[in-house]
Write a protein that holds these residues in place. Structure first.
Motif, PDB file in Angstrom:
ATOM      1  N   TYR A 136       0.847  -1.190   0.000  1.00 54.97           N
ATOM      2  CA  TYR A 136       0.000   0.000   0.000  1.00 54.97           C
ATOM      3  C   TYR A 136       0.881   1.238   0.000  1.00 54.97           C
ATOM      4  N   ASN A 137       0.325   2.265  -0.522  1.00 53.85           N
ATOM      5  CA  ASN A 137       1.064   3.513  -0.562  1.00 53.85           C
ATOM      6  C   ASN A 137       0.874   4.331   0.709  1.00 53.85           C
ATOM      7  N   LEU A 138      -0.300   4.317   1.257  1.00 45.55           N
ATOM      8  CA  LEU A 138      -0.611   5.210   2.367  1.00 45.55           C
ATOM      9  C   LEU A 138      -0.427   4.571   3.738  1.00 45.55           C
ATOM     10  N   LYS A 139      -0.145   3.276   3.772  1.00 47.46           N
ATOM     11  CA  LYS A 139       0.115   2.639   5.063  1.00 47.46           C
ATOM     12  C   LYS A 139       1.191   1.591   4.888  1.00 47.46           C
ATOM     13  N   ASP A 140       1.894   1.362   5.976  1.00 43.67           N
ATOM     14  CA  ASP A 140       2.971   0.393   5.894  1.00 43.67           C
ATOM     15  C   ASP A 140       2.439  -1.009   6.154  1.00 43.67           C
ATOM     16  N   GLY A 143       0.143  -1.671   8.981  1.00 43.83           N
ATOM     17  CA  GLY A 143      -1.155  -1.011   8.967  1.00 43.83           C
ATOM     18  C   GLY A 143      -1.118   0.427   9.438  1.00 43.83           C
ATOM     19  N   ARG A 144      -0.003   0.864   9.898  1.00 44.49           N
ATOM     20  CA  ARG A 144       0.092   2.247  10.371  1.00 44.49           C
ATOM     21  C   ARG A 144       0.151   3.186   9.177  1.00 44.49           C
TER      22      ARG A 144
END
Lengths: 449, 238
Positions: A136-140, A143-144
């Motif tokens: 994902y681009n917006l979370k690592d 899940g953060r």
């Protein structure tokens, strides 16, 4: 394929396959199995217990190396379906015990089932997950959320394999529609609706709508003091989506057609057998109460279970059953004692085999009975740890009702009434049965010749 | 007669214990017990009437009210509705006082909040307590079915509130001594012939006979025979 269905007693030898559950001497009440149900293919076997949990077993693929050994059932998913609740308005505790489980036909990769306690029905989705998205681009990966200002490169998330995870999620909750205790649920053959029945009413639901239900049967009298019977079980016809039956505590069965009227208080057919006056006693009313009703797979017959008998009814004949099988008639003389210890109120279930040629029901002392409708022969088997060696053939048991007791017989007075088989299930197409003995689940199958 | 007496005793205690079960009162179980109580009481009274002459009006009245048919022997008069009473069936309750004492297990099964245990122990409790004891607010009678709250119900899904009788009149007219919901009962005045004021909780517990000991199947046991006659009267024309 239906091996050995033609003449059960001659061709089929029942063998122990598996037993699930603890072997502790003490039984935790929450572990007591309260319902057992195979799904439509027999691949899955679900159990519900008094603790509100549902355990689903899945049949393993048959081994090529051991073709004579059928696939075993192993735990597939376990989840807490219902929790104990408290109705503050009525000052009533609502038990979490699972009264019934009913599977929906499988329409995609996921499995759906209905489970119910006394007041609430839930639709569960059981699905597998063996891949997870990464990148994902917006979370690592944990899940953060990531700081958008730190993102310099865009990437396309990809699915990567992971360990198989089975998750059960409640998709629908059908609540607040039953004043009395739910005793039955039944999925309609249209696969869009189902019904739930309590002591006095039956409601029709649409799977997609949880805040409304149609009341299709209401036998509550205006004056409750005039109450004479209650609904004990209900089931939809397997093929005709407009037809259902419900049984009563008076030993009657009513078949209703929903096309006739919105409220099916007028039955289309009324099945009742005249009472034998010679058997009349204080307990006649109690033992005539029907505890379970099941349509045959063909839809032509109905099977009912009362305390001492199993009866098969032809839908085309209302005045008497076409077959009556004595399950444990030796208890007829013990009704007073059974009333004292509350055993007379036990609700036994009954099941058909896949071809409707054999019926099965439970009894006491962990005995269960099978009746071959073609040959009219019957057999009594026992679910016990003593006979739990792999592929051990079950030896028929016999209860001595009087006279000299043989070595392998058991006398009526020696029966253990705390060990009762109330719930059984039969695989839809094979000779595999699941028998719930208190907190243990026994799986038996026929010996492959 | 002895069998009927034993069954009646056992059944009364089962009815009482039903109220204490987790999950609330079970309508089906309560109905079965009630029907058996009726049958046993009928048999007992019939046998006693046959065995001895009836000395006084009380027993004659009890015999009259006991002349109910055996439980379950009457099929429903109207096949449309299983619970529609037939014209020949006598009213199940001819003594409102006994309902007051006994409670109505069927009404209590309606899903409403239950009374405190009002079976046999309360009957004895009322009997055993002297006048002038401090009062106690009795449990409110069942207000009738509380409506299930689905948000929208067209006729095809009738609103339980409309289908069910209003909470103020769940059954036959209550005796004048019966308190309305929320009204506190006062100590003075009789609440019916032969009954004293409402005693305290402590008195009820003290007067309460011990429950039947559980055990293996055997002979039915129960409270002493001296109290049995009162039990029979307290059951009334169920």
């Amino acid at each position: 394929f239906l091996t050995g269905f033609g003449s059960l007693m001659q061709d089929v030898l029942w063998c122990f396959s598996q037993v699930k559950g603890t072997i502790d001497a003490g039984v935790t009440e929450s572990d007591i199995i309260s319902t057992v149900e195979f799904n439509h293919t027999g691949e899955l076997l679900a159990t519900g217990d008094k603790g509100g949990r549902v355990v689903i077993f899945q049949r393993e693929q048959e081994s090529k190396n051991q073709p004579h050994r059928r696939g075993e059932y192993n735990v597939y998913s376990t989840f807490q379906s219902h929790e104990p609740e408290f109705d503050y308005l009525k000052s009533l505790e609502i038990e979490e015990k699972i009264n019934k489980i009913r599977w929906l036909p499988q329409q995609n990769a996921a499995y759906f089932l209905l489970s119910t306690n006394d007041k609430t029905v839930k639709l569960w989705k059981v699905s597998e997950r063996d891949k997870r998205p990464e990148g994902y681009n917006l979370k690592d990966e944990d899940g953060r959320l990531r700081d958008p200002s730190m993102i310099t490169v865009l990437r396309v998330p990809v699915l990567r394999p992971m360990d198989l995870m089975v998750e059960a999620t409640p998709r629908r909750v059908f609540a607040n529609a039953h004043t009395y205790h739910i005793n039955s649920i039944s999925v309609n053959s249209d696969y869009e609706t189902y019904m739930s029945a309590d002591d006095l009413r039956i409601n029709l639901w649409n799977f997609e709508i949880t805040n409304q239900s149609f009341n299709i049967v209401d036998i509550k009298p205006a004056n409750m003091e005039e109450l004479t019977e209650v609904i004990t079980a209900a089931e939809f016809h397997p093929h005709h989506c407009n037809t259902f039956v419900y049984s009563s505590s008076k030993g009657t069965i009513r078949l209703c057609d929903m096309r006739t009227a919105a409220l099916c208080d007028r039955h289309a057919k009324f099945f009742e057998e005249p009472e034998d006056p010679s058997n009349r006693s204080f307990f006649s009313e109690i033992i005539s109460s029907i505890s379970d009703v099941k349509f045959s797979h063909s839809g032509r017959y109905i099977m009912t279970r009362d305390y001492l008998t199993v009866k098969v009814w032809d839908l085309n004949m209302e005045n008497r059953p076409i077959e009556t099988y004595q399950v444990h008639d030796y208890l007829r003389s013990k009704l007073c004692s059974l009333y004292e210890n509350d055993c007379i109120f036990d609700k036994f279930e009954c099941v058909w085999n896949g071809s409707d040629s054999v019926i099965m029901t439970g009894s006491y002392n962990n005995f269960f009975r099978m009746f071959d409708r073609n040959t009219k022969r019957d057999v009594t088997l026992e679910a016990s740890r003593e006979n739990s060696k792999p592929r051990a053939i079950l030896k028929p048991r016999k209860v001595c009702v009087g006279g000299k007791r043989r070595k392998d017989e058991i006398s009526v007075d020696s029966l253990d009434f705390s060990k009762k088989i109330l719930h059984t299930a039969w695989h839809p197409s094979e000779n595999i049965i699941a028998v719930a003995a208190t907190n243990n689940l026994y799986i038996f199958q026929d010996k492959v010749n | 007669m002895e069998e009927a007496q034993r069954l009646l005793t056992v059944s009364v205690w089962k009815l009482y214990r039903c109220r204490l079960r987790r999950g609330g009162l079970r309508l089906h179980r309560s109905l079965q017990l009630s029907l058996l109580v009726r049958a046993a009481r009928h048999r007992y009274l019939s046998a006693r009437a046959a065995a001895e002459t009836l000395p006084g009006p009380e027993l004659a009245g009890a015999a009259a009210t006991g002349a109910t048919p055996e439980a379950g022997s009457d099929p429903s008069g109207d096949p449309r509705c299983p619970n529609t009473p037939s014209a020949d069936r006598p009213s199940p309750r001819t003594d409102p006082r006994t309902e007051q004492e006994w409670g109505n297990p069927l009404r209590d099964c309606s899903g409403d909040h239950p009374n405190l245990p009002s079976g046999a122990p309360r009957s004895e409790w009322h009997r055993g307590c002297p006048r002038g004891r401090p009062t106690e607010d009795p449990p409110s009678p069942p207000p009738g079915d509380s409506p299930a709250p689905p948000t929208a119900e067209p006729r095809a899904a009738p609103d339980p509130a409309n289908r069910d009788p209003p909470s103020a009149a769940p059954g036959p007219p209550r005796p004048t001594a019966a308190p309305r919901a929320g009204q506190k009962r006062r100590s003075s005045g009789s609440e019916g012939p032969g009954r004293g004021p409402v005693p305290s909780k402590r008195a009820r517990l003290e007067a309460e006979a011990p429950p039947l000991p559980p055990g293996p199947p055997g002979r039915c046991s129960g409270p002493p025979a001296a109290a049995f006659g009162f039990l029979v009267r307290a059951v009334g024309a169920c």
